[in-house]
Enzyme design. Structure first.
Site: not given
Ligand code: ARG
Ligand code: ZN
Ligand code: CA
Length: 261
Positions: A170-171, A174, A195, A198, A234
């Site tokens: 996820h990160e 970003h 996008v 989605t 996850d």
């Molecule tokens: N709270 C974090 C963000 O907004 C990450 C969320 C990650 N989710 C996960 N299932 N690992 O960037």
């Molecule tokens: Zn995020």
């Protein structure tokens, strides 16, 4: 961009207690998940609801621990720093500076800096932060991704329900310019992630929802809560879309072009 882009990663392990000084196994388990997820080779990909299977995309991005440090010397791509700090401030990026108990970034045009630390906090939020990232175009000294050690990799100190390595997926999304799929507008239906493929969705989804989960008149298929850029557990996120891969491509062609070729 043709072929596969291979991104060198440096993992800065910043630990307070000995248990937080993560094993090499835990670190490589995280790199492995990134490589599966960004190539659409993750073993759970068959759990994508059939309606979205045609949208599943391989980003052709791979990750490997750096083999040369910034001075050109051999490295295992891991730095280890013991610190007095038990938690690190998301607002002031304390983990990213040796002067505040963390570790300085390696040159952000050559490495994806991935800091792993004891705990991340936001002074305005009582909840622990799993991880955070800097979008393309920001200052080099703070560029990269930060993750709490209990949400990193799939073994060692990784703890359920965030022990699938998906916080980093996820990160890094970003870091490659992807936005949250609900558009960060609270529960509203006006925010978007820029996008097209989605579905428009209200707010974030948590846990492991059941398909379909409707919002914002997005019936019959509803929110794409199986997307890495939602907030599900996850074990409930499995895909990037073609549109998201196009957006990551665009980042690799512009702000992050130093990683091409
Ligand atoms: N709270 C974090 C963000 O907004 C990450 C969320 C990650 N989710 C996960 N299932 N690992 O960037
Ligand atoms: Zn995020
Ligand atoms: Ca929304």
């Amino acid at each position: 961009r043709v072929g596969v882009t291979r991104i060198p990663v440096v993992v800065h392990v910043v630990f307070n207690t000995a248990a937080q000084n993560l094993s090499e196994d835990q670190i490589t388990s995280q790199i492995d998940v990134l490589n599966e997820d960004f190539r659409a080779l993750n073993p759970d990909i068959d759990q994508v609801p059939p309606v979205w299977k045609p949208l599943v995309a391989d980003s052709r991005i791979e990750f490997h621990l750096a083999t040369q440090d910034p001075q050109g010397q051999p490295t295992d791509g891991i730095t280890r720093t013991q610190t007095q700090a038990a938690k690190f401030n998301i607002r002031t990026n304390t983990v990213k500076h040796a002067s505040s108990g963390g570790h300085d970034a390696w040159p952000a045009d050559r490495y994806l800096n991935l800091w792993v630390c004891p705990r991340i906090f936001d002074p305005a939020d009582p909840n622990e932060i799993l991880g955070y990232a800097q979008f393309p175009g920001g200052p080099a000294e703070t560029d990269g991704v930060v993750i709490g050690h209990r949400f990193f990799g799939t073994t060692g100190t990784a703890s359920a329900p965030f022990n699938g390595g998906r916080t980093a997926t996820h990160e890094v999304g970003h870091w490659l310019n992807l936005l949250h799929i609900w558009g960060d507008d609270g529960q509203g239906c006006n925010g978007g992630d820029l996008v097209a493929d989605t579905p428009n969705s209200g707010g974030p989804n948590f846990g492991t929802p059941t398909f379909p989960k409707l919002s914002c008149s997005n019936d019959p298929d509803g929110d794409m809560f199986v997307n890495y850029m939602d907030y599900t557990d996850d074990q409930g996120m499995f895909m990037f879309t073609k549109g998201q891969v196009a957006r990551m491509e665009a980042a690799l062609d512009s702000a992050r072009s130093s990683f091409n070729g």
